[in-house]
Design a protein around this motif. Structure first.
Motif, PDB file in Angstrom:
ATOM      1  N   UNK A 210      15.586  87.180 -39.025  1.00  0.00           N
ATOM      2  CA  UNK A 210      16.332  86.265 -39.880  1.00  0.00           C
ATOM      3  C   UNK A 210      15.352  85.432 -40.695  1.00  0.00           C
ATOM      4  N   UNK A 211      15.776  85.078 -41.894  1.00  0.00           N
ATOM      5  CA  UNK A 211      14.947  84.215 -42.738  1.00  0.00           C
ATOM      6  C   UNK A 211      15.290  82.762 -42.442  1.00  0.00           C
ATOM      7  N   UNK A 212      14.252  81.947 -42.256  1.00  0.00           N
ATOM      8  CA  UNK A 212      14.427  80.514 -41.998  1.00  0.00           C
ATOM      9  C   UNK A 212      14.137  79.715 -43.268  1.00  0.00           C
ATOM     10  N   UNK A 213      13.078  80.100 -43.946  1.00  0.00           N
ATOM     11  CA  UNK A 213      12.698  79.483 -45.223  1.00  0.00           C
ATOM     12  C   UNK A 213      12.505  80.575 -46.255  1.00  0.00           C
ATOM     13  N   UNK A 214      12.827  80.289 -47.521  1.00  0.00           N
ATOM     14  CA  UNK A 214      13.260  79.018 -48.111  1.00  0.00           C
ATOM     15  C   UNK A 214      14.720  78.673 -47.841  1.00  0.00           C
ATOM     16  N   UNK A 215      15.470  79.611 -47.250  1.00  0.00           N
ATOM     17  CA  UNK A 215      16.844  79.318 -46.843  1.00  0.00           C
ATOM     18  C   UNK A 215      17.219  80.218 -45.674  1.00  0.00           C
ATOM     19  N   UNK A 216      18.278  79.865 -44.995  1.00  0.00           N
ATOM     20  CA  UNK A 216      18.729  80.649 -43.848  1.00  0.00           C
ATOM     21  C   UNK A 216      19.528  81.851 -44.339  1.00  0.00           C
ATOM     22  N   UNK A 217      19.113  83.043 -43.915  1.00  0.00           N
ATOM     23  CA  UNK A 217      19.792  84.267 -44.358  1.00  0.00           C
ATOM     24  C   UNK A 217      19.398  85.418 -43.450  1.00  0.00           C
ATOM     25  N   UNK A 218      20.164  86.520 -43.539  1.00  0.00           N
ATOM     26  CA  UNK A 218      19.816  87.735 -42.812  1.00  0.00           C
ATOM     27  C   UNK A 218      18.585  88.377 -43.466  1.00  0.00           C
ATOM     28  N   UNK A 219      17.654  88.818 -42.658  1.00  0.00           N
ATOM     29  CA  UNK A 219      16.444  89.436 -43.187  1.00  0.00           C
ATOM     30  C   UNK A 219      16.506  90.951 -43.013  1.00  0.00           C
ATOM     31  N   UNK A 220      15.688  91.629 -43.781  1.00  0.00           N
ATOM     32  CA  UNK A 220      15.622  93.097 -43.737  1.00  0.00           C
ATOM     33  C   UNK A 220      14.766  93.511 -42.537  1.00  0.00           C
ATOM     34  N   UNK A 221      15.408  93.711 -41.389  1.00  0.00           N
ATOM     35  CA  UNK A 221      14.684  94.009 -40.150  1.00  0.00           C
ATOM     36  C   UNK A 221      13.884  95.304 -40.255  1.00  0.00           C
ATOM     37  N   UNK A 222      14.437  96.299 -40.928  1.00  0.00           N
ATOM     38  CA  UNK A 222      13.733  97.574 -41.057  1.00  0.00           C
ATOM     39  C   UNK A 222      12.458  97.406 -41.872  1.00  0.00           C
ATOM     40  N   UNK A 223      12.552  96.700 -42.989  1.00  0.00           N
ATOM     41  CA  UNK A 223      11.365  96.474 -43.831  1.00  0.00           C
ATOM     42  C   UNK A 223      10.291  95.710 -43.062  1.00  0.00           C
ATOM     43  N   UNK A 224      10.707  94.689 -42.316  1.00  0.00           N
ATOM     44  CA  UNK A 224       9.740  93.868 -41.587  1.00  0.00           C
ATOM     45  C   UNK A 224       9.085  94.671 -40.472  1.00  0.00           C
ATOM     46  N   UNK A 225       9.866  95.483 -39.755  1.00  0.00           N
ATOM     47  CA  UNK A 225       9.311  96.303 -38.678  1.00  0.00           C
ATOM     48  C   UNK A 225       8.294  97.296 -39.221  1.00  0.00           C
ATOM     49  N   UNK A 226       8.634  97.948 -40.325  1.00  0.00           N
ATOM     50  CA  UNK A 226       7.714  98.917 -40.936  1.00  0.00           C
ATOM     51  C   UNK A 226       6.461  98.211 -41.451  1.00  0.00           C
ATOM     52  N   UNK A 227       6.643  97.033 -42.054  1.00  0.00           N
ATOM     53  CA  UNK A 227       5.499  96.279 -42.567  1.00  0.00           C
ATOM     54  C   UNK A 227       4.562  95.863 -41.432  1.00  0.00           C
ATOM     55  N   UNK A 228       5.128  95.462 -40.286  1.00  0.00           N
ATOM     56  CA  UNK A 228       4.300  95.092 -39.131  1.00  0.00           C
ATOM     57  C   UNK A 228       3.534  96.298 -38.604  1.00  0.00           C
ATOM     58  N   UNK A 229       4.200  97.441 -38.520  1.00  0.00           N
ATOM     59  CA  UNK A 229       3.532  98.658 -38.052  1.00  0.00           C
ATOM     60  C   UNK A 229       2.392  99.041 -38.986  1.00  0.00           C
ATOM     61  N   UNK A 230       2.631  98.906 -40.278  1.00  0.00           N
ATOM     62  CA  UNK A 230       1.603  99.243 -41.262  1.00  0.00           C
ATOM     63  C   UNK A 230       0.430  98.276 -41.181  1.00  0.00           C
ATOM     64  N   UNK A 231       0.729  97.002 -40.935  1.00  0.00           N
ATOM     65  CA  UNK A 231      -0.334  95.998 -40.823  1.00  0.00           C
ATOM     66  C   UNK A 231      -1.165  96.225 -39.569  1.00  0.00           C
ATOM     67  N   UNK A 232      -0.525  96.576 -38.459  1.00  0.00           N
ATOM     68  CA  UNK A 232      -1.255  96.829 -37.213  1.00  0.00           C
ATOM     69  C   UNK A 232      -2.119  98.082 -37.327  1.00  0.00           C
TER      70      UNK A 232
END
Length: 536
Positions: A210-232
């Motif tokens: 979930x996004x906390x800033x700049x506002x509260x909203x649903x976040x793209x969980x798939x994009x974030x998971x893939x981005x974390x895997x790519x960063x690791x």
């Protein structure tokens, strides 16, 4: 006499042979075994290691809580696999030859001759209070062995050369090339990517972001998971500079163009700061790890998912099914324009107010369609009444409500409001959010408009064995066929023509299971529009 002498000699020879065989097999002293080079060394117990290559700075690493860290010539996380592999090889290292102290004294200048005066490597290993030191000298004449001396012991040894390939020649050989530490689960992420900071948090229950800033909203969980895997998975491609006084601004790192902080609980465990692209290789960018002044280079694509506006991290899926659907209510601008689908039993659906059953597969396809909608555009973050009215959302042109319990207005799973159409897009809003989105008109036009479209697509069901007669009418003519047995048909009295009974039987069999691909009209007043006329 000669015969007797011959026998005696033969007996003596046999006895001598027997003595030699027994001596070799039972009384010959065993050859002295050469034990491991460093008795007592256990790789798992080693807490520190120092390597001094000839003509290069000392490389020193320590192990704390199971993690290796370089101390010299620079403080940096170490490549644990390389160190562990070397220690395992040294633990199992068994010399192929031992040179005694007397063997060394036989040479006028043994230290120089065997390479111990200026060794290729000086190795010091520490395991708690116990330590070992090695001088690695010259290779033997054939080149398949190397002279090694254990400091504090007498004599020297010859070992194979394979383990020499594991010794580092510079700190870079043992430097961890991972861009970020793989330290378990990440609970929160803070991204500084331009003027605004983006904060993302992971729900501990459903593991969605979930996004906390700049506002509260649903976040793209798939994009974030893939981005974390790519960063690791990202690796340092070059250690550019270790100078603590380096001008970071020249690399675009002060301030950085992009900051990514990864944390768990109340603390961060890794942070990466990204700067400019390399002029020599535009596919590489300069980066810096938090807590280290070293300037590194890595592939630009490894950090690409973290760039972009905060909108890029919002969930592009209009909504997610988190529970089974038991009722779907569709309403237009007036209460009369719409329909309601209700579940009764395990998978039996009906259209409320209609006399026909609903097609369960068609209903499930409708639910899957709604759940598959992806946002074309994030139109407005917070909308006023005027904004909603201008986009046809107050009141909405169509409202679709999904409930988990049929007939229970308090069990709303999702409610979607559809508004006006504008240039190949349709405005849409979730009742539980302030956001206004846009869908493609192609997606919107796939939505059913009438309840009769869900009528069970099985037109009828009967067996050919129950059919006694078939009447065909076309172009003012009538033909009748009578079934007189299995796969046996004949023209009725007054009907003429040649028929193939098995083909008729198969046709009636298929007709008995006739299913519509879809319903396109109801109470049709102009059937010719669909190609239906008196000559059919």
């Amino acid at each position: 006499m000669k015969s007797k002498t011959t026998v005696i000699w033969f007996v003596l020879a046999a006895a001598l042979f027997a003595f030699i065989w027994i001596f070799e097999h039972y009384f010959q002293p065993a050859a002295p075994e050469i034990s491991s080079l460093l008795p007592g060394l256990r790789a798992s117990a080693v807490t520190g290691i120092q390597i001094s290559p000839a003509g290069a700075p000392e490389i020193s690493a320590i192990r704390t809580n199971g993690v290796w860290q370089l101390e010299k010539p620079i403080a940096y996380s170490a490549q644990s696999a390389g160190i562990e592999t070397l220690l395992a090889a040294v633990e199992k290292l068994v010399p192929v030859l031992r040179l005694t102290a007397g063997d060394l004294r036989a040479h006028q200048n043994a230290d120089r001759e065997f390479g111990f005066e200026n060794p290729q490597f000086f190795v010091a290993i520490q395991a708690g209070e116990q330590g070992w030191q090695l001088r690695v000298g010259n290779k033997t004449a054939p080149g398949d062995g190397v002279y090694v001396r254990v400091v504090g012991g007498d004599g020297a040894f010859v070992t194979d050369t394979a383990w020499l390939q594991l010794l580092p020649h510079s700190a870079g050989d043992w430097r961890d090339t991972a861009l970020v530490a793989a330290a378990g689960v990440c609970d929160w992420i803070v991204i500084t990517n331009g003027a605004k900071a983006i904060e993302l948090r992971r729900d501990p229950t459903n593991h969605l972001w979930h996004m906390i800033r700049p506002l509260a909203a649903r976040a793209d969980s798939l994009r974030i998971t893939v981005a974390l895997q790519q960063l690791r998975a990202a690796r340092v491609t070059q250690f550019v500079s270790d100078n603590p006084k380096e001008d970071l601004a020249a690399f675009g790192l002060q301030p950085a163009e992009l900051d990514v902080w990864l944390g768990r609980g109340t603390n961060y465990f890794a942070a990466v700061h990204a700067g400019k692209s390399s002029t020599e290789n535009p596919a590489q960018i300069f980066v810096r790890r938090e807590g280290s002044g070293a300037v590194l280079a890595t592939a630009k694509e490894s950090l690409l998912p973290w760039r972009g506006e905060w909108h890029a991290f919002l969930d592009p899926q209009l909504f997610e099914l988190t529970a089974p659907v038991a009722e779907i209510e569709v309403r237009g601008e007036t209460n009369s324009a719409g329909f309601t689908l209700q579940l009764s039993g395990t998978n039996s659906w009906s259209v409320v107010g209609e006399k026909f059953p609903a097609d369960a597969d068609n209903v499930q396809a409708f639910v899957r369609l709604l759940a598959s909608f992806r946002v074309l555009e994030f139109v407005k973050d917070v909308s006023t009444a005027v904004d909603l009215q201008s986009r046809g959302l107050a009141p909405p042109a169509r409202t679709i409500t999904l409930r988990t319990v049929a007939g229970d207005t308090n069990s709303v799973l999702a409610q979607l409001l559809f508004g006006a159409t504008e240039t190949n897009k349709v405005f849409v809003k979730r009742a539980d959010e302030d956001f206004v989105y846009a869908l493609t008109t192609t997606d919107f036009n796939r939505l059913p408009e009438n309840g009769w479209e869900f009528r069970d697509r099985r037109i009828w069901s009967f067996s050919e064995t129950n059919v006694a007669q078939v009447t065909l009418r076309q172009n003012g003519k009538t033909c009748q066929l009578i079934r007189i047995g299995e796969n046996k048909w004949s023209p009725a009295p007054g009907s003429q023509g040649i028929i193939t009974p098995p083909a008729v039987e198969e046709t009636i069999h298929r007709l008995g299971g006739l299913t519509a691909a879809g319903w396109v009209g109801r109470n049709v007043t102009a059937p010719e529009k669909f190609g239906l006329n008196t000559n059919n």
